[in-house]
Design an enzyme around this catalytic site. Structure first.
Site, PDB file in Angstrom:
ATOM      1  CG  ASP A 124      71.916  49.183   8.224  1.00 65.19           C
ATOM      2  OD1 ASP A 124      71.137  48.963   9.171  1.00 65.19           O
ATOM      3  OD2 ASP A 124      72.904  48.463   8.000  1.00 65.19           O
ATOM      4  CB  SER A 125      73.406  50.423  12.300  1.00 66.28           C
ATOM      5  OG  SER A 125      73.335  49.096  11.819  1.00 66.28           O
ATOM      6  CE1 TYR A 153      73.483  53.263  14.635  1.00 61.82           C
ATOM      7  CE2 TYR A 153      71.215  53.282  13.844  1.00 61.82           C
ATOM      8  CZ  TYR A 153      72.456  53.873  13.907  1.00 61.82           C
ATOM      9  OH  TYR A 153      72.670  55.055  13.261  1.00 61.82           O
ATOM     10  CB  CYS A 209      68.521  49.689  10.343  1.00 60.94           C
ATOM     11  SG  CYS A 209      69.189  49.158  11.921  1.00 60.94           S
ATOM     12  CG  ASN A 210      65.085  44.197  10.638  1.00 59.60           C
ATOM     13  OD1 ASN A 210      63.932  43.813  10.528  1.00 59.60           O
ATOM     14  ND2 ASN A 210      65.966  44.041   9.675  1.00 59.60           N
ATOM     15  CD  GLU A 261      79.540  44.531   9.802  1.00 55.94           C
ATOM     16  OE1 GLU A 261      80.582  45.027   9.366  1.00 55.94           O
ATOM     17  OE2 GLU A 261      78.410  45.040   9.661  1.00 55.94           O
ATOM     18  CB  CYS A 282      69.004  41.303  11.654  1.00 57.23           C
ATOM     19  SG  CYS A 282      70.621  42.119  11.584  1.00 57.23           S
ATOM     20  CB  THR A 283      69.394  44.771   7.040  1.00 63.18           C
ATOM     21  OG1 THR A 283      70.179  45.477   8.003  1.00 63.18           O
ATOM     22  CG2 THR A 283      68.012  45.373   6.967  1.00 63.18           C
ATOM     23  CG  HIS A 284      74.339  42.449   9.267  1.00 64.00           C
ATOM     24  ND1 HIS A 284      73.842  43.682   9.579  1.00 64.00           N
ATOM     25  CD2 HIS A 284      75.686  42.591   9.165  1.00 64.00           C
ATOM     26  CE1 HIS A 284      74.843  44.536   9.680  1.00 64.00           C
ATOM     27  NE2 HIS A 284      75.977  43.900   9.432  1.00 64.00           N
TER      28      HIS A 284
HETATM   29  N1  DGL Z   1      71.369  46.348  10.445  1.00 62.70           N
HETATM   30  C1  DGL Z   1      70.971  46.098  11.796  1.00 62.70           C
HETATM   31  C2  DGL Z   1      69.546  45.541  11.835  1.00 62.70           C
HETATM   32  O1  DGL Z   1      68.924  45.288  10.822  1.00 62.70           O
HETATM   33  C3  DGL Z   1      71.912  45.157  12.497  1.00 62.70           C
HETATM   34  C4  DGL Z   1      73.286  45.717  12.791  1.00 62.70           C
HETATM   35  C5  DGL Z   1      73.355  46.510  14.079  1.00 62.70           C
HETATM   36  O2  DGL Z   1      73.295  45.927  15.165  1.00 62.70           O
HETATM   37  O3  DGL Z   1      73.489  47.716  13.972  1.00 62.70           O
HETATM   38  O4  DGL Z   1      69.013  45.361  12.904  1.00 62.70           O
END
Ligand code: DGL
Length: 270
Positions: free
Chosen positions: A17-18, A49, A80-81, A159, A191-193
């Site tokens: 993931d990012s 990302y 990561c989406n 975060e 989004c994984t967050h």
């Molecule tokens: N984990 C990223 C996603 O699922 C979001 C965080 C980022 O912007 O890198 O898109």
């Protein structure tokens, strides 16, 4: 490549993931596949990302893939989406001898099996929404109305650990007013967050909207892939876990423990 043979089966699963968000996917994978060895790479030096261009994300994703391949993984999960939206086809082409699983297709495939899905809202980072990847995948799979909304403030709020906080509720109301007015029946957390915001999101939609989180569906699709290929780890022992980050180990540990709801050990800076 996924394929059946004893030593291959014991090789780890790579997840990247990012940053920290992919731990929501990691957590589900650990639950569904307790005997697999897992290697997680969080590209915390380059997060987010979600505000970067697809070209840059493809480049970073390639570097992440090479890192995991050098550690002998048998499959890579792009947890990561944003990377799935911008880079999954590119990665599958560039690394054609290894199975690569993104987070978009599994959740959309599951959605297609459900009843009463007529109006879907998708939320994600700016790059994910702009890429149109979810919108395309849904339109190829079913006939429904789709509304997409970027929510760039959600990642920093998560975060910061502001999960149940007035600022987060304000941001939710700010971004999601149109989706609420449009009376969506399903919301995809693209989004994984975002699974960490499932509670306040559910409150905002007054518990009337089905909230879909990709982590659950990705983990099950991964299990299905490994089983079908005969390459699941048949050991009875709990699999090992290794975490790699490209920035501070301490801040990853702190926020990571929030995601996994348990202590995090074996984190290495690379
Ligand atoms: N984990 C990223 C996603 O699922 C979001 C965080 C980022 O912007 O890198 O898109």
């Amino acid at each position: 490549m996924i394929g059946s043979n004893d030593s291959l089966n014991e090789r780890p699963i790579g997840i990247f993931d990012s940053g920290i968000g992919g731990l929501t996917v990691f957590k589900e994978i650990r639950m569904v596949l307790p005997h697999e060895h897992l290697i997680y790479l969080g590209d915390t030096a380059r997060v987010p990302y979600g505000t970067k261009s697809p070209e840059v994300i493809r480049k970073y994703s390639e570097i992440n893939m090479r890192f995991l391949l050098a550690r002998g993984v048998k499959v890579v999960v792009v947890a990561c989406n944003t990377a799935s939206a911008a880079a999954i086809d590119h990665l599958k082409e560039q690394f054609s001898d290894i199975a690569v699983l993104g987070v978009i297709t599994p959740v959309v495939s599951s959605l297609a099996t459900l009843d009463r899905v007529r109006k879907i809202g998708i939320i994600g980072t700016a790059t994910t929404i702009r890429s149109g990847a979810y919108q395309r995948c849904i339109r190829e799979t079913m006939t429904v109305e789709v509304l997409a909304q970027p929510c760039p403030l959600f990642v920093p709020l998560v975060e910061e650990g502001l999960l149940d906080h007035p600022l987060t509720r304000q941001a939710i109301a700010h971004y999601l007013g149109d989706l609420k007015k449009a009376e969506i029946d399903t919301l995809i957390l693209g989004c994984t967050h975002y699974p960490l915001l499932a509670g306040p999101l559910d409150d905002y939609f007054e518990h009337r909207v089905r909230i879909m989180d990709s982590a659950y569906h990705v983990a099950r699709e991964l299990k299905r892939m490994l089983t079908a290929a005969g390459s699941a780890n048949s050991s009875e022992k709990t699999g090992s876990e290794q975490f790699f980050v490209t920035d501070s180990v301490e801040s990853f540990r702190r926020t990571g423990e929030l995601f996994l709801e348990r202590p995090l050990t074996d984190i290495e800076h690379v």
